[in-house]
Design a protein around this motif. Structure first.
Motif, PDB file in Angstrom:
ATOM      1  N   ILE A  29       8.465 -14.809  -1.328  1.00 25.08           N
ATOM      2  CA  ILE A  29       9.876 -14.405  -0.719  1.00 25.08           C
ATOM      3  C   ILE A  29      10.892 -13.241  -1.753  1.00 25.08           C
ATOM      4  CG2 ILE A  29      12.524 -14.108  -0.960  1.00 25.08           C
ATOM      5  CD1 ILE A  29      12.000 -17.573  -0.236  1.00 25.08           C
ATOM      6  N   MET A  30       9.845 -13.215  -3.297  1.00 26.97           N
ATOM      7  CA  MET A  30      10.214 -12.524  -4.460  1.00 26.97           C
ATOM      8  C   MET A  30       9.856 -10.608  -4.300  1.00 26.97           C
ATOM      9  SD  MET A  30      12.106 -14.646  -7.224  1.00 26.97           S
ATOM     10  CE  MET A  30      11.747 -16.228  -6.755  1.00 26.97           C
ATOM     11  N   LEU A  31       8.098 -11.568  -3.951  1.00 31.11           N
ATOM     12  CA  LEU A  31       7.552 -10.297  -4.146  1.00 31.11           C
ATOM     13  C   LEU A  31       7.364  -9.416  -2.232  1.00 31.11           C
ATOM     14  CD1 LEU A  31       5.353 -11.320  -7.254  1.00 31.11           C
ATOM     15  CD2 LEU A  31       6.605  -9.526  -6.492  1.00 31.11           C
ATOM     16  N   SER A  32       7.945  -9.956  -1.885  1.00 37.56           N
ATOM     17  CA  SER A  32       7.549  -9.819  -0.965  1.00 37.56           C
ATOM     18  C   SER A  32       8.284  -8.028  -0.001  1.00 37.56           C
ATOM     19  CB  SER A  32       8.890 -10.108   0.185  1.00 37.56           C
ATOM     20  OG  SER A  32       8.711  -9.625   1.860  1.00 37.56           O
ATOM     21  N   SER A  33       8.026  -7.370   0.174  1.00 36.18           N
ATOM     22  CA  SER A  33       7.779  -5.610   0.602  1.00 36.18           C
ATOM     23  C   SER A  33       8.403  -6.011   1.619  1.00 36.18           C
ATOM     24  CB  SER A  33       6.531  -4.606   1.065  1.00 36.18           C
ATOM     25  OG  SER A  33       5.809  -5.635   2.077  1.00 36.18           O
ATOM     26  N   GLU A  50       1.230  -3.767   8.804  1.00 34.92           N
ATOM     27  CA  GLU A  50       0.379  -2.127   8.840  1.00 34.92           C
ATOM     28  C   GLU A  50       1.364  -1.390   9.056  1.00 34.92           C
ATOM     29  OE1 GLU A  50      -1.101  -2.835  12.568  1.00 34.92           O
ATOM     30  OE2 GLU A  50      -2.802  -4.200  12.205  1.00 34.92           O
ATOM     31  N   ASP A  51       2.353  -1.603   8.684  1.00 34.96           N
ATOM     32  CA  ASP A  51       3.460  -0.694   8.393  1.00 34.96           C
ATOM     33  C   ASP A  51       3.525   0.536   7.535  1.00 34.96           C
ATOM     34  OD1 ASP A  51       5.346  -2.122   9.598  1.00 34.96           O
ATOM     35  OD2 ASP A  51       6.062  -3.196   8.820  1.00 34.96           O
ATOM     36  N   LEU A  52       2.683  -0.025   5.940  1.00 28.50           N
ATOM     37  CA  LEU A  52       2.389   1.213   5.178  1.00 28.50           C
ATOM     38  C   LEU A  52       1.049   1.895   6.313  1.00 28.50           C
ATOM     39  CD1 LEU A  52       3.300  -0.477   1.837  1.00 28.50           C
ATOM     40  CD2 LEU A  52       4.919   1.108   3.181  1.00 28.50           C
ATOM     41  N   ARG A  75       1.950  -0.888  -4.001  1.00 27.64           N
ATOM     42  CA  ARG A  75       1.714  -2.021  -4.754  1.00 27.64           C
ATOM     43  C   ARG A  75       2.781  -3.363  -4.859  1.00 27.64           C
ATOM     44  NH1 ARG A  75       2.697   2.475  -7.228  1.00 27.64           N
ATOM     45  NH2 ARG A  75       3.914   2.504  -8.570  1.00 27.64           N
ATOM     46  N   LEU A  76       3.581  -3.562  -4.716  1.00 23.17           N
ATOM     47  CA  LEU A  76       4.241  -4.701  -4.597  1.00 23.17           C
ATOM     48  C   LEU A  76       4.094  -5.486  -2.632  1.00 23.17           C
ATOM     49  CD1 LEU A  76       6.701  -6.174  -4.883  1.00 23.17           C
ATOM     50  CD2 LEU A  76       7.647  -5.256  -3.125  1.00 23.17           C
ATOM     51  N   GLU A  77       3.898  -4.849  -2.480  1.00 24.96           N
ATOM     52  CA  GLU A  77       2.573  -5.716  -1.056  1.00 24.96           C
ATOM     53  C   GLU A  77       1.100  -6.769  -1.972  1.00 24.96           C
ATOM     54  OE1 GLU A  77       1.486  -3.366   2.606  1.00 24.96           O
ATOM     55  OE2 GLU A  77       3.291  -4.474   3.231  1.00 24.96           O
ATOM     56  N   ALA A  78       1.202  -5.655  -2.686  1.00 27.82           N
ATOM     57  CA  ALA A  78      -0.717  -5.888  -3.619  1.00 27.82           C
ATOM     58  C   ALA A  78      -0.054  -7.388  -4.498  1.00 27.82           C
ATOM     59  CB  ALA A  78      -1.724  -5.137  -4.286  1.00 27.82           C
ATOM     60  N   ALA A  79       0.611  -7.229  -4.988  1.00 27.98           N
ATOM     61  CA  ALA A  79       1.190  -7.697  -6.051  1.00 27.98           C
ATOM     62  C   ALA A  79       1.237  -9.650  -5.151  1.00 27.98           C
ATOM     63  CB  ALA A  79       2.445  -7.947  -6.871  1.00 27.98           C
ATOM     64  N   SER A  80       2.570  -9.343  -4.151  1.00 26.80           N
ATOM     65  CA  SER A  80       2.652 -10.106  -3.164  1.00 26.80           C
ATOM     66  C   SER A  80       1.415 -11.003  -3.079  1.00 26.80           C
ATOM     67  CB  SER A  80       3.585 -10.165  -2.096  1.00 26.80           C
ATOM     68  OG  SER A  80       3.704 -10.976  -1.181  1.00 26.80           O
ATOM     69  N   VAL A 119       5.745 -13.151 -13.346  1.00 23.76           N
ATOM     70  CA  VAL A 119       6.451 -12.285 -13.212  1.00 23.76           C
ATOM     71  C   VAL A 119       6.195 -10.528 -13.549  1.00 23.76           C
ATOM     72  CG1 VAL A 119       8.343 -11.532 -14.374  1.00 23.76           C
ATOM     73  CG2 VAL A 119       8.422 -13.757 -12.905  1.00 23.76           C
ATOM     74  N   ALA A 120       5.354 -11.057 -15.386  1.00 25.01           N
ATOM     75  CA  ALA A 120       5.014 -10.003 -16.153  1.00 25.01           C
ATOM     76  C   ALA A 120       4.081  -9.455 -15.074  1.00 25.01           C
ATOM     77  CB  ALA A 120       4.090 -10.723 -17.628  1.00 25.01           C
ATOM     78  N   TYR A 121       2.750 -10.116 -14.166  1.00 27.16           N
ATOM     79  CA  TYR A 121       1.911  -9.910 -13.692  1.00 27.16           C
ATOM     80  C   TYR A 121       2.543  -8.639 -12.429  1.00 27.16           C
ATOM     81  CZ  TYR A 121      -1.803  -9.326 -10.120  1.00 27.16           C
ATOM     82  OH  TYR A 121      -2.826  -8.971  -9.757  1.00 27.16           O
ATOM     83  N   GLY A 122       3.683  -9.252 -11.538  1.00 28.81           N
ATOM     84  CA  GLY A 122       4.606  -8.674 -10.730  1.00 28.81           C
ATOM     85  C   GLY A 122       4.572  -7.160 -11.550  1.00 28.81           C
TER      86      GLY A 122
END
Length: 161
Positions: A29-33, A50-52, A75-80, A119-122
């Motif tokens: 949820i929190m890292l969702s793009s 496929e949006d991006l 990068r948010l999508e990749a972190a998620s 969290v730090a990773y994200g």
């Protein structure tokens, strides 16, 4: 006496369950793009993964967002995705340690390390654009895995005692 959250001693599953729930919510949820993509008009329910790739460059060309903003959402999508991948190992190691009756305090410390590191990773993944400084992400990733490996190790030590 009512005890809430991490202080609960009446149920040895309370602390692991709280961390498992938090870890799931953070990864899914929190890292969702979805929210940033909706904000910039890039969210298409038909094929949101496929949006991006389909609409990102056009949105930059049309001035809907900057290249920096597009990169941050990518990068948010990749972190998620990485957090979702890592959640399986985290979840299994927490369950293993709980079933093996590792002391709740030890589980809480390992889960806290994992959670703070996640969290730090994200944050590093999303906001650090420089290739050299982004290497910190790898160290943080290993901190996440080390906390999981500790739980597995602690479970084998407790079970053999």
């Amino acid at each position: 006496m009512l005890q809430i959250g991490l202080n609960s001693t009446s149920n040895r599953f309370a602390v692991p369950a709280a961390f498992l729930t938090w870890g799931w919510a953070y990864a899914y949820i929190m890292l969702s793009s979805r929210t940033p993509k909706q904000w910039y008009g890039l969210d298409h329910q038909g094929s949101p993964r496929e949006d991006l790739a389909k609409y990102g460059e056009a949105a930059v060309r049309d001035g809907k967002l900057t290249r920096t903003q597009l990169g941050r959402i990518q990068r948010l999508e990749a972190a998620s995705a990485n957090s979702i991948d890592g959640y399986a190992f985290f979840g299994l190691s927490v369950i293993f340690a709980t079933v093996a009756e590792v002391p709740t305090a030890s589980i809480a410390v390992a889960c806290s390390v994992y959670s703070v590191a996640r969290v730090a990773y994200g944050l590093v993944y999303v906001f650090v654009e420089d290739d050299w400084w982004s290497q910190i992400r790898g160290l943080i990733w290993w901190a996440c895995n080390a906390s999981c490996l500790y739980l597995v190790w602690a479970g084998t030590r407790t079970s053999s005692s």
